[in-house]
Motif scaffolding. Structure first.
Motif, mmCIF file in Angstrom:
data_model
loop_
_atom_site.group_PDB
_atom_site.id
_atom_site.type_symbol
_atom_site.label_atom_id
_atom_site.label_comp_id
_atom_site.label_asym_id
_atom_site.label_seq_id
_atom_site.Cartn_x
_atom_site.Cartn_y
_atom_site.Cartn_z
ATOM 1 N N ARG A 114 0.838 -1.196 0.000
ATOM 2 C CA ARG A 114 0.000 0.000 0.000
ATOM 3 C C ARG A 114 0.879 1.256 0.000
ATOM 4 N N VAL A 115 0.453 2.257 -0.743
ATOM 5 C CA VAL A 115 1.237 3.483 -0.885
ATOM 6 C C VAL A 115 0.645 4.546 0.037
ATOM 7 N N TRP A 116 1.460 5.016 1.000
ATOM 8 C CA TRP A 116 0.995 6.001 1.966
ATOM 9 C C TRP A 116 1.383 7.433 1.602
ATOM 10 N N GLU A 171 4.831 -5.732 3.149
ATOM 11 C CA GLU A 171 5.163 -6.810 2.226
ATOM 12 C C GLU A 171 6.633 -6.808 1.818
ATOM 13 N N ASP A 172 7.326 -5.731 2.083
ATOM 14 C CA ASP A 172 8.759 -5.658 1.792
ATOM 15 C C ASP A 172 9.410 -4.774 2.835
ATOM 16 N N CYS A 200 16.408 3.551 -7.061
ATOM 17 C CA CYS A 200 17.044 3.071 -5.840
ATOM 18 C C CYS A 200 16.034 3.007 -4.705
ATOM 19 N N SER A 201 16.384 2.234 -3.679
ATOM 20 C CA SER A 201 15.657 2.216 -2.416
ATOM 21 C C SER A 201 16.503 2.913 -1.369
ATOM 22 N N LEU A 202 15.862 3.666 -0.502
ATOM 23 C CA LEU A 202 16.580 4.400 0.528
ATOM 24 C C LEU A 202 16.538 3.635 1.843
ATOM 25 N N GLY A 243 6.031 -3.041 9.080
ATOM 26 C CA GLY A 243 5.034 -2.061 9.491
ATOM 27 C C GLY A 243 5.562 -0.660 9.688
ATOM 28 N N ALA A 244 6.859 -0.452 9.410
ATOM 29 C CA ALA A 244 7.458 0.888 9.579
ATOM 30 C C ALA A 244 7.157 1.756 8.358
ATOM 31 N N GLY A 245 5.878 1.938 8.075
ATOM 32 C CA GLY A 245 5.471 2.664 6.881
ATOM 33 C C GLY A 245 5.786 4.144 6.948
#
Length: 390
Positions: free
Chosen positions: A219-221, A240-241, A257-259, A266-268
């Motif tokens: 889900r995109v917050w 999920e990731d 890239c991912s930061l 759950g650390a959204g």
């Protein structure tokens, strides 16, 4: 001192620009001529750079050019000391997830399915209770909206995205998402939306069709477009990731890239703000505010601040220089941070009683901070003379 006024004015202004706030205040009392010189913006610019929310950004830009710098420094001292007046501006009976946008002397507030435009009176700073305009059209609550000089773009719990014209009136609908639109951002002609349906859509404001739909693994917050519009950042729920923050190329529509790494489940990421083309601030469920350097050669977290009561952080705002304001998930707590310090500088509990609403959104001007809670809109007024909170 007797020889000082005989110096050429440009030389005198250069000398005065190296004095601190107290010295300038004392010098202004020497004579009318000296008071006039001390009142110049050029004299206060170096002082203002060191204060919170003085309007001078890290890049040297002035975001409040219509307000004399001397006056702004006086108000900035109140931001630092936490001297302000708290006031409830609006109340509503049903608990909502309101959002705000501040555009000059107009504050836009979402309430259920509507977005209401309230004028701010210049003299008193008070909000006009009756909205000057109401933007409607959603069949569910408005979750997020952004403003441009010509439009309001809103996303709702009904999955719809509406483009409201601020000039001509009326609205147009863009093909939306299948579930709630949790986040939106817009810069010039580019719109990016994110949803609970695990997709991100990229739009052109001048077209009714999405350029692309990007499938996401979660889900995109939150989303944020870079000032140069060459990239955008997405924040996901981190269920999920373990890579909730990602940078995407706007042209290629690819993740570049991912930061960060090692985020717990759950650390959204609930809010993202570009402080400059090379730096972003993020916050969310893991209780940290993080400053990221997103330059190609770095792309890492360079500073972080932890919420001391272990509360999720729903929203952040920055003055582009030293100050960060954050809204907590418990007790209606707003905190002011000086990024030169690790600890919180000031905090204000806005909600009544031991159990209260999260702070869903924050917006501030040079002298006022607006906070949206579940059932009310509050204001902290930091102008000289305000003293309820201290």
């Amino acid at each position: 001192m007797l020889l000082l006024p005989r110096l050429p004015e440009d030389v005198l202004l250069l000398i005065l620009a190296h004095l601190d706030r107290r010295s300038l205040g004392r010098l202004a009392q020497v004579s009318r001529g000296m008071s006039r010189l001390v009142g110049r913006d050029a004299v206060w610019r170096n002082v203002a750079k060191q204060f919170l929310n003085s309007g001078i950004t890290r890049t040297g830009a002035d975001i409040y050019p219509h307000i004399p710098l001397k006056e702004r420094v006086r108000t900035a001292q109140n931001w630092h000391d936490g001297v302000c007046r708290k006031e409830v501006l609006l109340k509503w009976k049903t608990k909502l997830l309101p959002w705000l946008q501040l555009d000059g002397d107009t504050l836009f507030v979402s309430q259920a399915a509507d977005i209401r435009a309230h004028r701010i009176r210049r003299e008193s700073g008070r909000l006009q209770q009756r909205p000057s305009r109401i933007y409607s059209g959603h069949r569910g609550d408005v979750c997020r909206f952004v403003s441009t000089p010509s439009h309001l773009i809103s996303g709702g719990s009904d999955g719809r995205i509406l483009v409201h014209s601020r000039r001509a009136g009326g609205s147009a609908e863009l093909p939306g998402h299948s579930q709630e639109v949790h986040c939106l951002d817009c810069r010039e002609d580019l719109i990016v939306s994110g949803s609970r349906d695990r997709t991100v859509r990229i739009w052109s404001l001048s077209s009714s069709s999405p350029r692309e739909t990007l499938p996401m693994s979660d889900r995109v917050w939150s989303v944020a477009i870079s000032p140069a519009q060459s990239s955008f950042v997405t924040g996901t729920a981190c269920c999920e990731d373990r890579a909730p923050l990602r940078i995407w190329d706007t042209e290629r529509l690819e993740c570049v890239c991912s930061l960060g790494s090692g985020f717990r489940r759950g650390a959204g990421v609930l809010d993202i703000v570009f402080e400059s083309p090379s730096q972003i601030l993020s916050c969310g469920y893991d209780t940290f505010i993080r400053l990221w350097d997103v330059r190609l050669s770095t792309r890492k977290c360079v500073m972080e601040w932890e919420e001391p009561h272990d509360s999720a952080l729903y929203c952040i705002q920055t003055d582009g220089n030293h100050m960060i304001a954050s809204g907590s998930s418990y007790y209606g707590v707003v905190r002011l941070w000086d990024r030169r310090q690790a600890a919180c500088l000031q905090f204000f509990q806005l909600g009544p009683g031991p159990v209260s609403s999260p702070v869903y959104c924050l917006r501030f001007s040079s002298s006022q901070l607006f906070a949206a809670l579940a059932s009310s809109l509050l204001r902290l007024d930091f102008r000289p003379g305000a003293s309820d909170c201290r």
